[in-house]
Design an enzyme around this catalytic site. Structure first.
Site, PDB file in Angstrom:
ATOM      1  N   GLY A 280       0.763  -1.370   0.086  1.00 34.96           N
ATOM      2  CA  GLY A 280      -0.036  -0.084   0.007  1.00 34.96           C
ATOM      3  C   GLY A 280       0.879   1.487   0.023  1.00 34.96           C
ATOM      4  O   GLY A 280       0.377   2.148  -0.486  1.00 34.96           O
TER       5      GLY A 280
ATOM      6  N   GLU B  77       4.194   4.074   5.942  1.00 33.15           N
ATOM      7  CA  GLU B  77       2.956   3.084   6.047  1.00 33.15           C
ATOM      8  C   GLU B  77       1.829   3.987   5.059  1.00 33.15           C
ATOM      9  O   GLU B  77       2.079   5.076   5.091  1.00 33.15           O
ATOM     10  CB  GLU B  77       2.466   2.789   7.469  1.00 33.15           C
ATOM     11  N   ASP B  78       0.925   2.960   4.425  1.00 32.53           N
ATOM     12  CA  ASP B  78       0.068   3.734   3.766  1.00 32.53           C
ATOM     13  C   ASP B  78      -1.130   4.306   4.618  1.00 32.53           C
ATOM     14  O   ASP B  78      -1.450   5.743   4.581  1.00 32.53           O
ATOM     15  CB  ASP B  78      -0.731   2.893   2.785  1.00 32.53           C
TER      16      ASP B  78
ATOM     17  N   ASP C 299      -5.174   2.211  10.769  1.00 31.11           N
ATOM     18  CA  ASP C 299      -6.473   2.375  10.788  1.00 31.11           C
ATOM     19  C   ASP C 299      -6.904   1.848  12.430  1.00 31.11           C
ATOM     20  O   ASP C 299      -6.762   2.799  13.195  1.00 31.11           O
ATOM     21  CB  ASP C 299      -6.958   1.263   9.979  1.00 31.11           C
TER      22      ASP C 299
ATOM     23  N   PHE D 278     -13.988   3.850   4.083  1.00 26.44           N
ATOM     24  CA  PHE D 278     -13.160   3.195   3.256  1.00 26.44           C
ATOM     25  C   PHE D 278     -12.722   3.917   1.982  1.00 26.44           C
ATOM     26  O   PHE D 278     -13.093   4.429   1.361  1.00 26.44           O
ATOM     27  CB  PHE D 278     -13.749   1.905   2.922  1.00 26.44           C
TER      28      PHE D 278
ATOM     29  N   ASP E 243      -5.974  -0.129  -1.761  1.00 21.74           N
ATOM     30  CA  ASP E 243      -6.738  -0.946  -2.622  1.00 21.74           C
ATOM     31  C   ASP E 243      -8.145  -1.268  -2.035  1.00 21.74           C
ATOM     32  O   ASP E 243      -8.133  -1.354  -0.756  1.00 21.74           O
ATOM     33  CB  ASP E 243      -5.834  -2.324  -3.077  1.00 21.74           C
TER      34      ASP E 243
ATOM     35  N   ARG F 285      -5.125   0.802  -6.643  1.00 25.26           N
ATOM     36  CA  ARG F 285      -3.891   1.190  -6.175  1.00 25.26           C
ATOM     37  C   ARG F 285      -3.229   2.208  -7.006  1.00 25.26           C
ATOM     38  O   ARG F 285      -2.613   2.959  -6.745  1.00 25.26           O
ATOM     39  CB  ARG F 285      -2.843   0.048  -6.009  1.00 25.26           C
TER      40      ARG F 285
HETATM   41  P1  IMP Z   1      -5.087  -1.501  10.975  1.00 23.61           P
HETATM   42  O1  IMP Z   1      -3.918  -2.607  11.426  1.00 23.61           O
HETATM   43  O2  IMP Z   1      -6.312  -1.652  11.305  1.00 23.61           O
HETATM   44  O3  IMP Z   1      -4.079  -0.465  11.203  1.00 23.61           O
HETATM   45  O4  IMP Z   1      -5.015  -1.571   9.208  1.00 23.61           O
HETATM   46  C1  IMP Z   1      -3.811  -1.095   8.484  1.00 23.61           C
HETATM   47  C2  IMP Z   1      -3.883  -1.681   7.039  1.00 23.61           C
HETATM   48  O5  IMP Z   1      -5.408  -1.910   6.578  1.00 23.61           O
HETATM   49  C3  IMP Z   1      -3.505  -0.799   5.877  1.00 23.61           C
HETATM   50  O6  IMP Z   1      -1.916  -1.055   5.782  1.00 23.61           O
HETATM   51  C4  IMP Z   1      -4.168  -1.117   4.915  1.00 23.61           C
HETATM   52  O7  IMP Z   1      -3.695  -1.826   4.161  1.00 23.61           O
HETATM   53  C5  IMP Z   1      -5.601  -1.552   5.094  1.00 23.61           C
HETATM   54  N1  IMP Z   1      -6.588  -0.528   5.350  1.00 23.61           N
HETATM   55  C6  IMP Z   1      -7.016   0.193   6.470  1.00 23.61           C
HETATM   56  N2  IMP Z   1      -8.128   1.066   6.115  1.00 23.61           N
HETATM   57  C7  IMP Z   1      -7.963   1.049   4.412  1.00 23.61           C
HETATM   58  C8  IMP Z   1      -8.832   1.791   3.648  1.00 23.61           C
HETATM   59  O8  IMP Z   1      -9.866   2.544   3.960  1.00 23.61           O
HETATM   60  N3  IMP Z   1      -8.764   1.336   2.263  1.00 23.61           N
HETATM   61  C9  IMP Z   1      -7.836   0.816   2.117  1.00 23.61           C
HETATM   62  N4  IMP Z   1      -6.960  -0.280   2.792  1.00 23.61           N
HETATM   63  C10 IMP Z   1      -6.992   0.046   4.167  1.00 23.61           C
END
Ligand code: IMP
Length: 179
Positions: A48, A102-103, A106, A155, A162, A168
């Site tokens: 990402g 990181e992208d 969340d 989202f 993606d 992407r």
């Molecule tokens: P976390 O572990 O919940 O912080 O999730 C992080 C990962 O979830 C990111 O590196 C993304 O790959 C994916 N992610 C979280 N939110 C989104 C979104 O809105 N769009 C796309 N990917 C997301």
């Protein structure tokens, strides 16, 4: 392009490339200022963050190294379900200043896992740089020093992110339309 369709979902443009790049430049300037003289090692988390990493690194002007890691899902033995393993760390992190790129943060669980794993390799310090953060969803306490943008709990796709593998490639960020 104001709206796109990916599989079953419709998305509308929410952050244009030029606005993304303004914030990426700001973050790069902060890193250039804060980490000068520390020869940081940037660890970009694929897939990402590939676009963010490219645009960020073009604006980093201090001596540094860049490498790439990936998170592989595997089924944990505990009841926690899927656990992610960090793969591809080939560098010696001991005594290094590391910046995770990181992208999106969340819930923050992925970042927490990264910090735990990298922390066992003896770095001097670890900093977090993320393109996006969804503050409403954060479940863990993280010190996110370099966040380009905060977004609501929707989202999104584009600029590296993606939906089911697609989206992407778009240069702007799109938010899902809930119909
Ligand atoms: P976390 O572990 O919940 O912080 O999730 C992080 C990962 O979830 C990111 O590196 C993304 O790959 C994916 N992610 C979280 N939110 C989104 C979104 O809105 N769009 C796309 N990917 C997301």
């Amino acid at each position: 392009m104001d709206s796109i369709q990916i599989k079953d979902k419709k998305f509308t443009v929410s952050i244009k490339e030029e606005d993304i790049l303004k914030e990426v430049s700001r973050v790069a300037n902060e890193i250039n200022r804060d980490l000068a003289g520390k020869n940081p090692l940037f660890l970009s988390v694929l897939n990402g963050s590939f676009m963010f990493t490219a645009d960020l690194m073009k604006r980093i002007t201090i001596p540094c190294e860049i490498s790439f890691v990936k998170l592989a899902s595997y089924q944990g033995v505990a009841s926690t379900g899927a656990v992610k393993e960090v793969i591809g760390i080939n560098e010696d992190l001991s005594d290094r200043t590391v910046v995770i790129v990181e992208d999106i943060v969340d819930t923050g669980l992925t970042m927490q896992r990264l910090l735990e794993t990298l922390g066992t390799r003896g770095p001097k310090e670890i900093h977090i740089a993320t393109l996006l953060v969804k503050p409403e969803k954060l479940k863990v306490n993280l010190n996110i020093e370099y966040a380009a943008m905060s977004i609501p709990n929707d989202f999104i796709v584009g600029y590296g992110l993606d939906y089911d593998g697609f989206g992407r490639n778009y240069k702007d960020i799109y938010t899902v339309v809930n119909e």
